[in-house]
Design a protein around this motif. Structure first.
Motif, PDB file in Angstrom:
ATOM      1  N   GLN A 248      -6.541   6.374  -3.128  1.00  0.00           N
ATOM      2  CA  GLN A 248      -5.258   5.768  -3.501  1.00  0.00           C
ATOM      3  C   GLN A 248      -4.154   6.153  -2.510  1.00  0.00           C
ATOM      4  O   GLN A 248      -3.382   5.305  -2.079  1.00  0.00           O
ATOM      5  CB  GLN A 248      -4.863   6.179  -4.924  1.00  0.00           C
ATOM      6  N   ILE A 249      -4.109   7.415  -2.142  1.00  0.00           N
ATOM      7  CA  ILE A 249      -3.105   7.857  -1.170  1.00  0.00           C
ATOM      8  C   ILE A 249      -3.325   7.147   0.157  1.00  0.00           C
ATOM      9  O   ILE A 249      -2.387   6.664   0.783  1.00  0.00           O
ATOM     10  CB  ILE A 249      -3.141   9.389  -0.989  1.00  0.00           C
ATOM     11  N   LYS A 250      -4.575   7.047   0.570  1.00  0.00           N
ATOM     12  CA  LYS A 250      -4.907   6.360   1.830  1.00  0.00           C
ATOM     13  C   LYS A 250      -4.509   4.891   1.764  1.00  0.00           C
ATOM     14  O   LYS A 250      -3.982   4.334   2.735  1.00  0.00           O
ATOM     15  CB  LYS A 250      -6.416   6.507   2.104  1.00  0.00           C
ATOM     16  N   ALA A 251      -4.725   4.251   0.614  1.00  0.00           N
ATOM     17  CA  ALA A 251      -4.341   2.840   0.461  1.00  0.00           C
ATOM     18  C   ALA A 251      -2.831   2.678   0.590  1.00  0.00           C
ATOM     19  O   ALA A 251      -2.356   1.748   1.256  1.00  0.00           O
ATOM     20  CB  ALA A 251      -4.826   2.304  -0.882  1.00  0.00           C
ATOM     21  N   PHE A 252      -2.067   3.553  -0.039  1.00  0.00           N
ATOM     22  CA  PHE A 252      -0.608   3.492   0.095  1.00  0.00           C
ATOM     23  C   PHE A 252      -0.177   3.722   1.540  1.00  0.00           C
ATOM     24  O   PHE A 252       0.746   3.087   2.038  1.00  0.00           O
ATOM     25  CB  PHE A 252       0.074   4.511  -0.826  1.00  0.00           C
ATOM     26  N   GLU A 253      -0.874   4.604   2.208  1.00  0.00           N
ATOM     27  CA  GLU A 253      -0.575   4.876   3.617  1.00  0.00           C
ATOM     28  C   GLU A 253      -0.934   3.668   4.489  1.00  0.00           C
ATOM     29  O   GLU A 253      -0.145   3.262   5.354  1.00  0.00           O
ATOM     30  CB  GLU A 253      -1.361   6.112   4.062  1.00  0.00           C
ATOM     31  N   ASP A 254      -2.096   3.073   4.250  1.00  0.00           N
ATOM     32  CA  ASP A 254      -2.535   1.908   5.027  1.00  0.00           C
ATOM     33  C   ASP A 254      -1.567   0.727   4.884  1.00  0.00           C
ATOM     34  O   ASP A 254      -1.408  -0.064   5.802  1.00  0.00           O
ATOM     35  CB  ASP A 254      -3.938   1.467   4.605  1.00  0.00           C
ATOM     36  N   LYS A 255      -0.940   0.634   3.714  1.00  0.00           N
ATOM     37  CA  LYS A 255      -0.004  -0.466   3.458  1.00  0.00           C
ATOM     38  C   LYS A 255       1.426  -0.115   3.865  1.00  0.00           C
ATOM     39  O   LYS A 255       2.365  -0.835   3.554  1.00  0.00           O
ATOM     40  CB  LYS A 255      -0.068  -0.866   1.989  1.00  0.00           C
ATOM     41  N   LYS A 256       1.577   1.021   4.569  1.00  0.00           N
ATOM     42  CA  LYS A 256       2.876   1.478   5.090  1.00  0.00           C
ATOM     43  C   LYS A 256       3.879   1.799   3.988  1.00  0.00           C
ATOM     44  O   LYS A 256       5.078   1.798   4.206  1.00  0.00           O
ATOM     45  CB  LYS A 256       3.483   0.457   6.063  1.00  0.00           C
ATOM     46  N   PHE A 257       3.394   2.069   2.770  1.00  0.00           N
ATOM     47  CA  PHE A 257       4.258   2.482   1.665  1.00  0.00           C
ATOM     48  C   PHE A 257       4.802   3.883   1.942  1.00  0.00           C
ATOM     49  O   PHE A 257       5.946   4.193   1.647  1.00  0.00           O
ATOM     50  CB  PHE A 257       3.458   2.454   0.360  1.00  0.00           C
ATOM     51  N   ILE A 258       3.943   4.728   2.493  1.00  0.00           N
ATOM     52  CA  ILE A 258       4.325   6.059   2.964  1.00  0.00           C
ATOM     53  C   ILE A 258       3.697   6.273   4.325  1.00  0.00           C
ATOM     54  O   ILE A 258       2.739   5.586   4.685  1.00  0.00           O
ATOM     55  CB  ILE A 258       3.834   7.181   2.008  1.00  0.00           C
TER      56      ILE A 258
END
Length: 110
Positions: A29-39
């Motif tokens: 989940q953290i990686k997905a948020f990172e991949d989507k430039k959320f963080i």
């Protein structure tokens, strides 16, 4: 004057495992948020990612939204969903407090 409790102390950087523990999110989940430039990691050192307090706060709110929304929805509509996320976190905290009070009251009744 008393010092701050440990949980009130803000750190400059948080490791991925600390973020997972605090937010309840898993690695994917953290990686997905990172991949989507959320963080974005505040720092990468020796292939380890470190996240800022601001990223941690965003992920904690996002975690509260994941019960009813997809990661894509959260990333696309985060600004509109912040209030919903905060309400969800407050409700969870109030529920925990209520449970503790009930346990204390039940423990004192014979």
């Amino acid at each position: 004057m008393r010092g701050k409790r440990k949980k009130d102390v803000k750190k400059l950087y948080y490791t991925k495992s600390e973020v997972m523990q605090i937010t309840g999110l898993n690695y994917q989940q953290i990686k997905a948020f990172e991949d989507k430039k959320f963080i974005t990691p505040a720092k990468i050192q020796n292939r380890r990612r470190y996240y800022s307090y601001e990223s941690l706060k965003k992920l904690k709110l996002a975690s509260a939204l994941l019960e009813n929304h997809s990661i894509n929805d959260i990333v696309s509509n985060f600004d509109k969903m912040v209030l919903e996320a905060k309400m969800s976190l407050y409700k969870k905290t109030l529920s925990q407090i209520k449970n503790k009070i009930e346990m204390l009251l039940n423990g004192h009744q014979s």
